[in-house]
Structure formats: C-alpha cells, structure tokens
Design a protein around this motif. Structure first.
Motif, PDB file in Angstrom:
ATOM      1  N   VAL A  50       0.865  -1.183   0.000  1.00 34.16           N
ATOM      2  CA  VAL A  50       0.000   0.000   0.000  1.00 34.16           C
ATOM      3  C   VAL A  50       0.894   1.224   0.000  1.00 34.16           C
ATOM      4  O   VAL A  50       1.740   1.378   0.886  1.00 34.16           O
ATOM      5  N   THR A  51       0.726   2.101  -0.979  1.00 28.44           N
ATOM      6  CA  THR A  51       1.401   3.394  -0.976  1.00 28.44           C
ATOM      7  C   THR A  51       0.384   4.415  -0.489  1.00 28.44           C
ATOM      8  O   THR A  51      -0.649   4.628  -1.125  1.00 28.44           O
ATOM      9  N   VAL A  52       0.668   4.991   0.666  1.00 30.64           N
ATOM     10  CA  VAL A  52      -0.267   5.913   1.316  1.00 30.64           C
ATOM     11  C   VAL A  52      -0.233   7.253   0.590  1.00 30.64           C
ATOM     12  O   VAL A  52       0.839   7.812   0.357  1.00 30.64           O
ATOM     13  N   ASP A  53      -1.417   7.772   0.234  1.00 31.20           N
ATOM     14  CA  ASP A  53      -1.462   9.094  -0.400  1.00 31.20           C
ATOM     15  C   ASP A  53      -2.066  10.174   0.501  1.00 31.20           C
ATOM     16  O   ASP A  53      -1.793  11.356   0.302  1.00 31.20           O
ATOM     17  N   ARG A  54      -2.865   9.760   1.497  1.00 31.89           N
ATOM     18  CA  ARG A  54      -3.410  10.735   2.457  1.00 31.89           C
ATOM     19  C   ARG A  54      -3.414  10.086   3.832  1.00 31.89           C
ATOM     20  O   ARG A  54      -3.647   8.883   3.965  1.00 31.89           O
ATOM     21  N   TRP A  55      -3.190  10.919   4.864  1.00 32.46           N
ATOM     22  CA  TRP A  55      -3.028  10.425   6.238  1.00 32.46           C
ATOM     23  C   TRP A  55      -3.705  11.391   7.195  1.00 32.46           C
ATOM     24  O   TRP A  55      -3.505  12.600   7.098  1.00 32.46           O
ATOM     25  N   TRP A  56      -4.502  10.876   8.107  1.00 32.99           N
ATOM     26  CA  TRP A  56      -5.186  11.687   9.109  1.00 32.99           C
ATOM     27  C   TRP A  56      -4.864  11.146  10.488  1.00 32.99           C
ATOM     28  O   TRP A  56      -4.829   9.932  10.694  1.00 32.99           O
ATOM     29  N   LEU A  57      -4.645  12.041  11.454  1.00 35.32           N
ATOM     30  CA  LEU A  57      -4.457  11.668  12.851  1.00 35.32           C
ATOM     31  C   LEU A  57      -5.660  12.118  13.663  1.00 35.32           C
ATOM     32  O   LEU A  57      -6.311  13.119  13.328  1.00 35.32           O
ATOM     33  N   ILE A  58      -5.933  11.387  14.752  1.00 35.93           N
ATOM     34  CA  ILE A  58      -6.968  11.840  15.682  1.00 35.93           C
ATOM     35  C   ILE A  58      -6.546  13.195  16.221  1.00 35.93           C
ATOM     36  O   ILE A  58      -5.382  13.399  16.572  1.00 35.93           O
ATOM     37  N   ASP A  59      -7.490  14.113  16.291  1.00 36.10           N
ATOM     38  CA  ASP A  59      -7.201  15.449  16.825  1.00 36.10           C
ATOM     39  C   ASP A  59      -7.305  15.366  18.339  1.00 36.10           C
ATOM     40  O   ASP A  59      -8.373  15.549  18.916  1.00 36.10           O
TER      41      ASP A  59
END
Length: 177
Positions: A141-150
């Motif tokens: 898997v090549t990650v293109d978008r990443w989100w963290l818990i705020d």
C-alpha cells in the motif's frame, strides 16, 4: 492537534505500536474490511501485508487498487497522556508485489511481523511461495493521504475529529530501528 513531539514522531509511534491495520476495499459497491499484520516503510509511507490470493480483499484489489484503512493504539501505548486511544486513518493504492520486487520487502516483512527469530522461521514462507502460481502474496500500500486523531479537541470536548497531515510532514517519518 496536540503536536508537542511532532506529527512525524507521533505517526512513527503509531506505526511502530499498532500490530494490525484495518484495510477497507470494495467490490460492486459492497465494502469489506480485513484486519492484517503489516510492516511499514518510510519515504513515501508504504505498508506491506501478506495474504492469500483467494481472500475477499485480494480479489477486490485485483479489480480496484484504491484502499482506505485505520490503525490505532490504546492505553499507555497511545503516547497521549489524556487520550485513551491514538490512531490514524489513510487512503492509498495497493498492489500485489511483483516477483522481481519481492527481494526488497521479503526480509523486512518477516522481521517486522515475527520479531522473534524462532517464530519467524516457523511461519516464514519461502519466496517461491509468494509468487505465481502459489496462493500467497505480499501486497504494498502506498499511502497518499493520512489523518491523525485530533487529540487537542478530544481533551476539550470529547468529540472525535481527524486532522489531515500535510505530505511534507509525513515525509519526515523515519524508523527508530
């Protein structure tokens, strides 16, 4: 977002602390989620997992390489003093590793999934068993978008939110070992 030790350090802590990822695929409008052991690679962020070509998610990936997923750590492993969980969500593209690329990921995959040498030898498949016509493969898997818990807003109002990490911040993620 609570960023006292930096987005890259927090992302690294999550990638190193979470043993499994949940990978979502779809086929004919029907969603599917698989829980998979993985290893990660920086620059660009990549995740590698092993699976059977007969699994539902492998069949989905043969039709559509787009994926989304999540990983998380709980308790003291979250690294966030006031939050009981820390996690990330991502989107990306997934491909079956071609036999000529297998050597690049083979040893790191087994070392990451089975840190104990005895267990590694017990469960390791020979490279020939990860290429056609065998039924097992490694997937990338090549990650293109990443989100963290705020975590900042969680501490204030207990509302679960995500904050997207800019690609240049994600580029700073490096392994500690």
């Amino acid at each position: 977002m609570d960023d006292t030790d930096g987005v890259a350090a927090r992302t690294r802590r999550l990638l190193e602390g979470a043993r499994y990822l949940n990978l979502a695929t779809a086929r004919d409008g029907l969603p599917w989620v698989a829980t998979l052991e993985y290893v990660w690679f920086p620059g660009p962020l990549r995740l590698v997992f092993g699976s059977s070509t007969g699994s539902r998610h492998s069949g989905d990936l043969a039709r559509d390489p787009r994926v989304s997923g999540a990983l998380f750590v709980t308790g003291a492993g979250s690294g966030v003093e006031f939050a009981p969980v820390d996690g990330a969500q991502f989107t990306g593209r997934c491909e079956e590793l071609a036999p000529e690329r297998l050597a690049e990921y083979y040893e790191p995959f087994y070392e990451g999934v089975f840190p104990d040498p005895g267990e590694r030898e017990r469960w390791r498949l020979a490279p020939a068993l990860l290429a056609p016509p065998a039924v097992h493969r490694l997937y990338l898997v090549t990650v293109d978008r990443w989100w963290l818990i705020d975590t900042r807003t969680w501490a204030e109002d207990r509302v679960d939110r995500r904050t997207e990490v800019a690609p240049e911040e994600l580029a700073g993620v490096r392994r500690t070992t």
